[in-house]
Design a protein around this motif. Sequence first.
Motif, mmCIF file in Angstrom:
data_model
loop_
_atom_site.group_PDB
_atom_site.id
_atom_site.type_symbol
_atom_site.label_atom_id
_atom_site.label_comp_id
_atom_site.label_asym_id
_atom_site.label_seq_id
_atom_site.Cartn_x
_atom_site.Cartn_y
_atom_site.Cartn_z
ATOM 1 N N GLU A 135 -64.978 -54.372 -75.720
ATOM 2 C CA GLU A 135 -64.877 -53.108 -74.989
ATOM 3 C C GLU A 135 -64.574 -53.431 -73.519
ATOM 4 O OE1 GLU A 135 -64.981 -50.047 -76.172
ATOM 5 O OE2 GLU A 135 -65.404 -50.654 -78.230
ATOM 6 N N VAL A 136 -63.290 -53.555 -73.185
ATOM 7 C CA VAL A 136 -62.904 -54.055 -71.872
ATOM 8 C C VAL A 136 -63.317 -53.123 -70.733
ATOM 9 C CG1 VAL A 136 -61.059 -55.563 -72.707
ATOM 10 C CG2 VAL A 136 -60.537 -53.197 -72.133
ATOM 11 N N LYS A 137 -63.230 -51.823 -70.937
ATOM 12 C CA LYS A 137 -63.605 -50.904 -69.864
ATOM 13 C C LYS A 137 -65.111 -50.981 -69.596
ATOM 14 C CE LYS A 137 -62.595 -46.329 -68.095
ATOM 15 N NZ LYS A 137 -61.955 -45.041 -68.354
ATOM 16 N N GLU A 138 -65.891 -51.025 -70.657
ATOM 17 C CA GLU A 138 -67.346 -51.150 -70.518
ATOM 18 C C GLU A 138 -67.703 -52.465 -69.825
ATOM 19 O OE1 GLU A 138 -70.452 -52.258 -73.818
ATOM 20 O OE2 GLU A 138 -69.946 -50.132 -73.970
ATOM 21 N N LEU A 139 -67.050 -53.541 -70.239
ATOM 22 C CA LEU A 139 -67.299 -54.851 -69.645
ATOM 23 C C LEU A 139 -66.910 -54.862 -68.166
ATOM 24 C CD1 LEU A 139 -68.352 -57.614 -70.608
ATOM 25 C CD2 LEU A 139 -65.976 -58.269 -71.018
ATOM 26 N N ALA A 140 -65.788 -54.252 -67.854
ATOM 27 C CA ALA A 140 -65.341 -54.182 -66.460
ATOM 28 C C ALA A 140 -66.332 -53.387 -65.606
ATOM 29 C CB ALA A 140 -63.959 -53.552 -66.383
ATOM 30 N N ARG A 141 -66.832 -52.287 -66.119
ATOM 31 C CA ARG A 141 -67.820 -51.493 -65.379
ATOM 32 C C ARG A 141 -69.123 -52.271 -65.204
ATOM 33 N NH1 ARG A 141 -66.088 -46.733 -64.036
ATOM 34 N NH2 ARG A 141 -64.544 -45.631 -65.284
ATOM 35 N N PHE A 142 -69.512 -53.008 -66.221
ATOM 36 C CA PHE A 142 -70.721 -53.831 -66.117
ATOM 37 C C PHE A 142 -70.588 -54.850 -64.986
ATOM 38 C CE2 PHE A 142 -72.731 -57.897 -67.137
ATOM 39 C CZ PHE A 142 -74.065 -57.526 -67.088
ATOM 40 N N TYR A 143 -69.488 -55.607 -64.984
ATOM 41 C CA TYR A 143 -69.324 -56.635 -63.958
ATOM 42 C C TYR A 143 -69.125 -56.040 -62.564
ATOM 43 C CZ TYR A 143 -69.735 -60.399 -67.196
ATOM 44 O OH TYR A 143 -70.257 -61.280 -68.111
ATOM 45 N N THR A 144 -68.509 -54.887 -62.481
ATOM 46 C CA THR A 144 -68.391 -54.213 -61.187
ATOM 47 C C THR A 144 -69.781 -53.831 -60.677
ATOM 48 O OG1 THR A 144 -66.204 -53.376 -61.750
ATOM 49 C CG2 THR A 144 -67.363 -52.243 -59.983
ATOM 50 N N THR A 145 -70.614 -53.348 -61.573
ATOM 51 C CA THR A 145 -71.986 -52.991 -61.204
ATOM 52 C C THR A 145 -72.768 -54.219 -60.752
ATOM 53 O OG1 THR A 145 -71.946 -51.126 -62.732
ATOM 54 C CG2 THR A 145 -74.116 -51.919 -62.050
ATOM 55 N N VAL A 146 -72.612 -55.322 -61.467
ATOM 56 C CA VAL A 146 -73.285 -56.564 -61.084
ATOM 57 C C VAL A 146 -72.832 -56.993 -59.687
ATOM 58 C CG1 VAL A 146 -73.525 -59.030 -61.583
ATOM 59 C CG2 VAL A 146 -73.710 -57.362 -63.436
ATOM 60 N N LEU A 147 -71.533 -56.967 -59.453
ATOM 61 C CA LEU A 147 -71.011 -57.375 -58.139
ATOM 62 C C LEU A 147 -71.527 -56.481 -57.022
ATOM 63 C CD1 LEU A 147 -67.324 -58.175 -59.117
ATOM 64 C CD2 LEU A 147 -69.070 -59.809 -58.403
ATOM 65 N N GLN A 148 -71.555 -55.182 -57.258
ATOM 66 C CA GLN A 148 -72.065 -54.258 -56.244
ATOM 67 C C GLN A 148 -73.551 -54.513 -55.993
ATOM 68 O OE1 GLN A 148 -70.882 -50.559 -58.060
ATOM 69 N NE2 GLN A 148 -68.895 -50.557 -57.036
ATOM 70 N N GLY A 149 -74.295 -54.734 -57.045
ATOM 71 C CA GLY A 149 -75.717 -55.027 -56.892
ATOM 72 C C GLY A 149 -75.952 -56.324 -56.136
#
Length: 65
Positions: free
Chosen positions: A24-38
């Motif tokens: 699930e590339v969109k879900e994975l991309a949102r996850f890593y974006t969230t990690v980076l922001q955090g």
Amino acid sequence: DVVKLLVTRFEQAIEDKELPKGTEVKELARFYTTVLQGMAVQSAGGTSPKELKGIAKRALSILPA
């Protein structure tokens, strides 16, 4: 935007067999974006580079095989 860039990269990774089909590339991309922001927030709050590196390692360890 970062999510779109990551989606594109993850789609390429599926084509290159670096990620499994069905990821699930969109879900994975949102996850890593969230990690980076955090991580950015934590860094600004004084979290040590060693701790941030640990977070990054953990986040990368959950990539689908």
